[in-house]
Write a protein that holds these residues in place. Structure first.
Motif, short mmCIF file in Angstrom:
data_model
loop_
_atom_site.label_atom_id
_atom_site.label_comp_id
_atom_site.label_asym_id
_atom_site.label_seq_id
_atom_site.Cartn_x
_atom_site.Cartn_y
_atom_site.Cartn_z
N PHE A 90 0.83 -1.21 0.00
CA PHE A 90 0.00 0.00 0.00
C PHE A 90 0.87 1.26 0.00
N SER A 91 1.97 1.23 0.73
CA SER A 91 2.87 2.39 0.78
C SER A 91 3.49 2.65 -0.59
N ALA A 92 3.85 1.59 -1.31
CA ALA A 92 4.40 1.76 -2.66
C ALA A 92 3.38 2.42 -3.58
N PHE A 93 2.12 1.97 -3.48
CA PHE A 93 1.05 2.59 -4.26
C PHE A 93 0.88 4.06 -3.90
N MET A 94 0.90 4.38 -2.61
CA MET A 94 0.69 5.76 -2.17
C MET A 94 1.80 6.68 -2.66
N VAL A 95 3.04 6.20 -2.67
CA VAL A 95 4.15 7.01 -3.17
C VAL A 95 3.93 7.36 -4.64
N ILE A 96 3.53 6.35 -5.43
CA ILE A 96 3.31 6.56 -6.86
C ILE A 96 2.10 7.47 -7.10
N ILE A 108 9.20 -2.80 9.46
CA ILE A 108 10.18 -2.36 8.47
C ILE A 108 9.50 -2.22 7.11
N ALA A 109 8.16 -2.21 7.11
CA ALA A 109 7.41 -2.18 5.86
C ALA A 109 7.62 -0.88 5.09
N VAL A 110 7.63 0.26 5.83
CA VAL A 110 7.77 1.56 5.17
C VAL A 110 9.24 1.88 4.94
N VAL A 111 10.04 1.79 6.00
CA VAL A 111 11.48 2.02 5.91
C VAL A 111 12.20 0.82 6.48
N PRO A 112 13.04 0.13 5.72
CA PRO A 112 13.53 0.52 4.39
C PRO A 112 12.86 -0.20 3.23
N LEU A 113 11.85 -1.07 3.44
CA LEU A 113 11.31 -1.84 2.32
C LEU A 113 10.69 -0.96 1.24
N ILE A 158 10.56 2.63 1.23
CA ILE A 158 11.50 3.73 0.98
C ILE A 158 12.79 3.42 1.73
N PRO A 159 13.91 3.22 1.10
CA PRO A 159 14.16 3.51 -0.32
C PRO A 159 14.17 2.31 -1.24
N LEU A 160 14.02 1.07 -0.74
CA LEU A 160 14.27 -0.09 -1.60
C LEU A 160 13.28 -0.21 -2.76
N LEU A 161 11.97 -0.08 -2.49
CA LEU A 161 10.98 -0.22 -3.55
C LEU A 161 10.79 1.09 -4.30
N THR A 162 10.47 2.14 -3.59
CA THR A 162 10.21 3.44 -4.23
C THR A 162 11.08 4.50 -3.58
N GLY A 163 11.75 5.25 -4.39
CA GLY A 163 12.63 6.31 -3.91
C GLY A 163 12.63 7.46 -4.89
N PRO A 164 13.66 8.29 -4.89
CA PRO A 164 13.71 9.45 -5.78
C PRO A 164 13.55 9.11 -7.26
N GLY A 193 1.71 -2.05 -6.68
CA GLY A 193 1.41 -2.52 -5.33
C GLY A 193 1.04 -3.99 -5.31
N LEU A 194 0.22 -4.41 -6.29
CA LEU A 194 -0.18 -5.82 -6.37
C LEU A 194 1.02 -6.72 -6.70
N ALA A 195 1.88 -6.26 -7.63
CA ALA A 195 3.07 -7.03 -7.98
C ALA A 195 3.98 -7.20 -6.77
N THR A 196 4.08 -6.15 -5.97
CA THR A 196 4.89 -6.20 -4.76
C THR A 196 4.30 -7.21 -3.77
N ALA A 197 2.98 -7.14 -3.60
CA ALA A 197 2.32 -8.06 -2.66
C ALA A 197 2.51 -9.51 -3.08
N VAL A 198 2.38 -9.78 -4.39
CA VAL A 198 2.52 -11.15 -4.88
C VAL A 198 3.95 -11.66 -4.68
N CYS A 199 4.93 -10.81 -5.03
CA CYS A 199 6.34 -11.22 -4.89
C CYS A 199 6.70 -11.48 -3.43
N PHE A 200 6.23 -10.62 -2.53
CA PHE A 200 6.54 -10.81 -1.11
C PHE A 200 5.80 -12.01 -0.53
N ALA A 201 4.54 -12.19 -0.95
CA ALA A 201 3.77 -13.32 -0.44
C ALA A 201 4.38 -14.65 -0.88
#
Length: 212
Positions: free
Chosen positions: A43-49, A113-118, A120-126, A156-164
């Motif tokens: 969800f955090s990755a989706f919100m950043v985008i 550790i879902a928001v930092v660092p997973l 930001i910055p690992l998934l979504t960053g500058p 976000g869905l791709a991230t959820a699938v890969c992590f699951a």
């Protein structure tokens, strides 16, 4: 607006490359803790985008930054990210900082550790944010802007699938397989970075395009 923004975002975020980090950080987590981490990170990755797509241009306008300059700068960030990926590192990783180690310490203490660092910055960053802003400027109507936000849902869905499926993916691909995939995505990202930088340079220096 086509599928190029989605391809670019998938190349930058590349959740497959983050699977080893997810496994490392969540080692010792209960099933419920791991599930919660997956939901928050996705969800955090989706919100950043989504936030970058909807508010990015207004932020540039507030700071009086031209889109052409932002394209050149964003293209450079993408190129740096692609170099990381060609070295089999996450696109947004910063090897000279202690963010990854800090994430491991948080996991050991049981902190999220879902928001930092997973995220930001690992998934979504500058690099991810600048890419979304650049494509948001190309959106000509509300539908195209909504489509860009929708690509955030896909990420976000791709991230959820890969992590699951982190454990099965790690077993099937192994470290070598994940590194190969990361390098291939890095090569694609390098080409896209040059294209973004070229577009910005042509806007800043129109004379460069006279011979084309």
């Amino acid at each position: 607006m086509d599928f190029k923004p989605l391809v670019t975002l998938l190349a930058i975020v590349n959740p497959l490359a983050i699977v080893p980090f997810f496994i490392h950080y969540t080692r010792g987590f209960s099933t419920e803790q791991r599930r919660r981490t997956i939901v928050i990170a996705s969800f955090s990755a989706f919100m950043v985008i989504a936030t970058s797509a909807l508010l990015g241009l207004q932020i540039l306008e507030f700071f009086s930054i031209s889109l052409a300059s932002f394209q050149v700068g964003g293209g450079m960030l993408l190129l740096i990210s692609s170099m990381n990926m060609l070295n089999a590192q996450p696109a947004e990783a910063k090897p000279n900082t202690h963010e990854l180690e800090d994430g491991a310490e948080k996991a050991a203490m049981g902190a999220s550790i879902a928001v930092v660092p997973l995220t930001i910055p690992l998934l979504t960053g500058p690099a991810t944010m600048s890419t979304v802003v650049i494509y948001a400027e190309k959106a000509q109507n509300f539908f195209q802007l909504s489509l860009l936000v929708g690509y955030g849902v896909v990420i976000g869905l791709a991230t959820a699938v890969c992590f699951a499926l982190a454990e099965p993916i790690a077993r099937v691909l192994g470290k070598t397989g994940i590194n190969v995939m990361t390098r291939l995505m890095g090569l694609i990202l390098a080409a896209l970075a040059i294209e973004v930088m070229t577009g910005g340079l042509l806007k800043l220096f129109p004379i460069l395009g006279r011979g084309l």
